[in-house]
Design an enzyme around this catalytic site. Structure first.
Site, PDB file in Angstrom:
ATOM      1  N   LYS A   1      68.583  40.052  58.486  1.00 44.77           N
ATOM      2  CA  LYS A   1      69.843  41.131  58.574  1.00 44.77           C
ATOM      3  C   LYS A   1      71.044  40.732  58.878  1.00 44.77           C
ATOM      4  O   LYS A   1      71.775  41.586  58.420  1.00 44.77           O
ATOM      5  CB  LYS A   1      69.025  41.994  60.056  1.00 44.77           C
TER       6      LYS A   1
ATOM      7  N   ASP B   1      68.512  51.524  61.591  1.00 44.66           N
ATOM      8  CA  ASP B   1      67.497  51.200  62.633  1.00 44.66           C
ATOM      9  C   ASP B   1      67.992  52.303  63.647  1.00 44.66           C
ATOM     10  O   ASP B   1      67.267  53.004  64.318  1.00 44.66           O
ATOM     11  CB  ASP B   1      67.733  49.844  63.248  1.00 44.66           C
TER      12      ASP B   1
HETATM   13  N1  LIG Z   1      59.902  50.890  65.646  1.00 48.27           N
HETATM   14  C1  LIG Z   1      60.800  50.251  64.866  1.00 48.27           C
HETATM   15  O1  LIG Z   1      61.279  50.792  63.819  1.00 48.27           O
HETATM   16  C2  LIG Z   1      61.330  48.881  64.962  1.00 48.27           C
HETATM   17  C3  LIG Z   1      62.521  48.285  64.474  1.00 48.27           C
HETATM   18  C4  LIG Z   1      62.706  47.232  64.768  1.00 48.27           C
HETATM   19  C5  LIG Z   1      62.068  46.079  65.694  1.00 48.27           C
HETATM   20  N2  LIG Z   1      60.961  46.777  66.094  1.00 48.27           N
HETATM   21  C6  LIG Z   1      60.091  45.929  66.940  1.00 48.27           C
HETATM   22  O2  LIG Z   1      61.141  45.414  68.108  1.00 48.27           O
HETATM   23  C7  LIG Z   1      60.406  44.145  68.659  1.00 48.27           C
HETATM   24  C8  LIG Z   1      61.654  43.355  68.853  1.00 48.27           C
HETATM   25  O3  LIG Z   1      62.222  42.961  67.628  1.00 48.27           O
HETATM   26  P1  LIG Z   1      63.584  42.255  67.300  1.00 48.27           P
HETATM   27  O4  LIG Z   1      63.974  42.403  65.998  1.00 48.27           O
HETATM   28  O5  LIG Z   1      64.693  42.761  68.600  1.00 48.27           O
HETATM   29  O6  LIG Z   1      63.199  40.698  67.853  1.00 48.27           O
HETATM   30  P2  LIG Z   1      63.871  39.734  68.458  1.00 48.27           P
HETATM   31  O7  LIG Z   1      65.145  39.622  68.059  1.00 48.27           O
HETATM   32  O8  LIG Z   1      63.089  38.417  68.008  1.00 48.27           O
HETATM   33  O9  LIG Z   1      63.968  39.845  70.046  1.00 48.27           O
HETATM   34  C9  LIG Z   1      62.691  39.619  70.818  1.00 48.27           C
HETATM   35  C10 LIG Z   1      63.146  40.177  72.061  1.00 48.27           C
HETATM   36  O10 LIG Z   1      61.697  40.234  72.890  1.00 48.27           O
HETATM   37  C11 LIG Z   1      62.018  39.501  74.051  1.00 48.27           C
HETATM   38  N3  LIG Z   1      60.512  38.963  74.482  1.00 48.27           N
HETATM   39  C12 LIG Z   1      59.801  38.375  73.615  1.00 48.27           C
HETATM   40  N4  LIG Z   1      58.687  38.083  74.174  1.00 48.27           N
HETATM   41  C13 LIG Z   1      58.903  38.289  75.649  1.00 48.27           C
HETATM   42  C14 LIG Z   1      57.928  38.355  76.516  1.00 48.27           C
HETATM   43  N5  LIG Z   1      56.706  37.602  76.631  1.00 48.27           N
HETATM   44  N6  LIG Z   1      58.420  38.738  77.955  1.00 48.27           N
HETATM   45  C15 LIG Z   1      59.727  39.499  77.901  1.00 48.27           C
HETATM   46  N7  LIG Z   1      60.661  39.659  76.903  1.00 48.27           N
HETATM   47  C16 LIG Z   1      59.876  38.927  75.648  1.00 48.27           C
HETATM   48  C17 LIG Z   1      63.029  38.428  73.811  1.00 48.27           C
HETATM   49  O11 LIG Z   1      63.668  38.045  74.985  1.00 48.27           O
HETATM   50  P3  LIG Z   1      64.274  36.584  75.223  1.00 48.27           P
HETATM   51  O12 LIG Z   1      65.520  36.980  74.835  1.00 48.27           O
HETATM   52  O13 LIG Z   1      64.183  35.978  76.282  1.00 48.27           O
HETATM   53  O14 LIG Z   1      63.466  35.882  74.061  1.00 48.27           O
HETATM   54  C18 LIG Z   1      63.970  39.338  72.925  1.00 48.27           C
HETATM   55  O15 LIG Z   1      64.844  40.259  73.972  1.00 48.27           O
HETATM   56  C19 LIG Z   1      59.642  43.804  67.830  1.00 48.27           C
HETATM   57  O16 LIG Z   1      58.298  43.911  67.994  1.00 48.27           O
HETATM   58  C20 LIG Z   1      59.693  44.601  66.441  1.00 48.27           C
HETATM   59  O17 LIG Z   1      58.490  44.915  65.457  1.00 48.27           O
HETATM   60  C21 LIG Z   1      60.558  48.080  65.927  1.00 48.27           C
END
Ligand SMILES: NC(=O)c1ccc[n+]([C@@H]2O[C@H](COP(=O)([O-])OP(=O)(O)OC[C@H]3O[C@@H](n4cnc5c(N)ncnc54)[C@H](OP(=O)(O)O)[C@@H]3O)[C@@H](O)[C@H]2O)c1
Length: 284
Positions: free
Chosen positions: A71, A107
Site C-alpha cells: 500500500k 479504505d
Molecule cells: N474491514 C476492512 O475493510 C479492513 C480494511 C483494512 C484492514 N482490516 C483489518 O484490520 C486489521 C489491521 O490491519 P492493518 O493493516 O492495520 O495491520 P497492521 O498494519 O499489521 O497493524 C496491526 C495492528 O494490530 C495491533 N495488534 C496486533 N496484534 C495485537 C494484539 N495481540 N494485541 C493488541 N494489538 C495487536 C498492532 O499493534 P502493534 O503496533 O503493537 O504491533 C497494530 O496496531 C486486520 O485484521 C485487517 O484484516 C479490515
C-alpha cells in the site's frame, strides 16, 4: 463467467494474496452489473512491485486494488496520487487512465460509508481508536476529516500510537484534540463520555483471541466498531451483551470495494449482492 477478447481486466496486488475476498465480491458485482470485467488475484513480491505496476500499462489492465504489503511502496511507481493519498500515505486502488496510473485510497471512504449506513455521525463526537497500523491510519484520517471533537488513541506499542497522533495532527492541525493513552490504561476512558470506540487492530481475527478491552464500565450509548470482518469478535459479542450498538468490518470491506468499482467503471456497485456473497462465504 464468459471471458472474451473484449473482457477488461482488474485485479489485486498483494503478498500473500490468497486470503483476499475481493475477487469473489468484485466478480459478483461485475456480473450483477452486466459488465464484461474480470477480477484476478496477482501475488506480487515486494522486489517485483515496480515491474508488476509497469505491467498494468503493458497489459492495459483497467486498475488494481493494493493490499499488504504494497500500500505504501506502490506510490513510488505511480504517475499521480489523490489528495487523500498525499495525506494518508497509502494506496489501495490504482486506476489506469489511458496509461497514466493514478493512486487512490478508498479504505477511509468504506469506513465512513458503513457508518453512514448505520446512521452514525462523527461530527463533534468523542472517538477512541485502538491500533496504529495501516487500518488505524485510514480510520484516523476519516475521523479527523469528519470533524470529531476529541480523538483518543491507544496501541499495544505506545510509540506507534504517538507516531499516528503526530501524523493525524499534521493532517488536521488543531481542529481535533488528539490524546494518546497507554494501552494498559484504556479501560480508564470509560468515564470520558466516549461516543464511538473502534478496534483497528488485528486482534479478534482468530477464534482464540482474547477480548481487546473490557467494555463493562462504558456507557450503553457507546457505539462499537470492529474492522475485523471474518468473524464476530469477542468485542462485538460483549458490546451486544451490554446493549451497545455495533458493527463489524464487513460493511467497510464492501464499501471500499464499491468505491474502487466506481473508480474503474463509473458505475454504482450492487452493494446488497456483494454483501450477500461475502456473508455467505464467511458464514457470518
Ligand atoms: N474491514 C476492512 O475493510 C479492513 C480494511 C483494512 C484492514 N482490516 C483489518 O484490520 C486489521 C489491521 O490491519 P492493518 O493493516 O492495520 O495491520 P497492521 O498494519 O499489521 O497493524 C496491526 C495492528 O494490530 C495491533 N495488534 C496486533 N496484534 C495485537 C494484539 N495481540 N494485541 C493488541 N494489538 C495487536 C498492532 O499493534 P502493534 O503496533 O503493537 O504491533 C497494530 O496496531 C486486520 O485484521 C485487517 O484484516 C479490515
Amino acid at each position: 463467467m464468459k471471458i472474451t477478447g473484449k473482457t477488461k481486466i482488474v485485479g489485486i496486488f498483494g503478498f500473500p494474496v490468497s486470503h483476499t475476498l475481493s475477487p469473489l465480491i468484485q466478480n459478483v458485482a461485475f456480473q450483477e452489473a452486466g459488465l464484461d470485467f474480470v477480477y484476478v488475484p496477482f501475488q506480487v513480491k515486494s522486489s517485483d512491485l515496480r515491474k508488476a505496476t509497469e505491467a498494468i500499462r503493458v497489459f492495459d489492465i483497467v486498475g488494481v486494488n493494493v493490499t499488504i504489503p504494497h500500500k505504501e511502496g506502490i506510490i513510488d511507481y505511480l504517475d499521480e496520487i489523490s489528495e487523500e493519498v498525499k495525506l494518508i500515505g497509502a494506496v489501495n486502488t490504482v486506476v489506469n487512465k489511458g496509461g497514466k496510473l493514478v493512486g487512490y485510497n478508498t479504505d477511509w471512504m468504506g469506513f465512513l460509508e458503513s457508518l453512514r449506513e448505520d446512521g452514525v455521525s462523527l461530527k463533534e463526537k468523542k472517538a477512541f481508536l485502538i491500533g496504529a497500523g495501516g487500518a488505524a491510519l485510514s480510520l484516523g484520517f476519516a475521523l479527523v476529516k469528519e470533524g470529531v471533537k476529541t480523538l483518543f488513541l491507544t496501541n499495544r506499542t505506545y510509540s506507534r500510537a504517538e507516531n499516528l497522533a503526530r501524523k493525524l495532527k499534521e493532517i488536521k492541525g488543531d481542529e481535533t484534540e488528539i490524546k494518546v493513552v497507554e494501552f494498559e490504561k484504556k479501560e480508564k476512558l470509560a468515564s470520558e463520555g466516549i461516543d464511538i470506540l473502534i478496534n483497528a487492530t488485528s486482534l479478534g481475527m482468530k477464534e482464540k483471541d482474547p477480548p481487546l478491552i473490557d467494555l463493562t464500565g462504558f456507557p450503553p450509548s457507546l457505539y462499537v466498531y470492529d474492522v475485523i470482518y471474518n468473524r464476530e469478535t469477542e468485542l462485538l459479542k460483549e458490546a451486544k451483551k451490554l446493549g451497545m450498538r455495533c458493527q463489524g468490518g464487513l460493511g467497510m470491506l464492501i464499501y471500499q470495494g464499491a468505491s474502487a468499482f466506481w473508480l474503474w467503471t463509473g458505475k454504482k456497485a450492487p452493494i446488497e449482492k456483494m454483501k450477500a456473497v461475502a456473508r455467505d462465504y464467511l458464514g457470518v
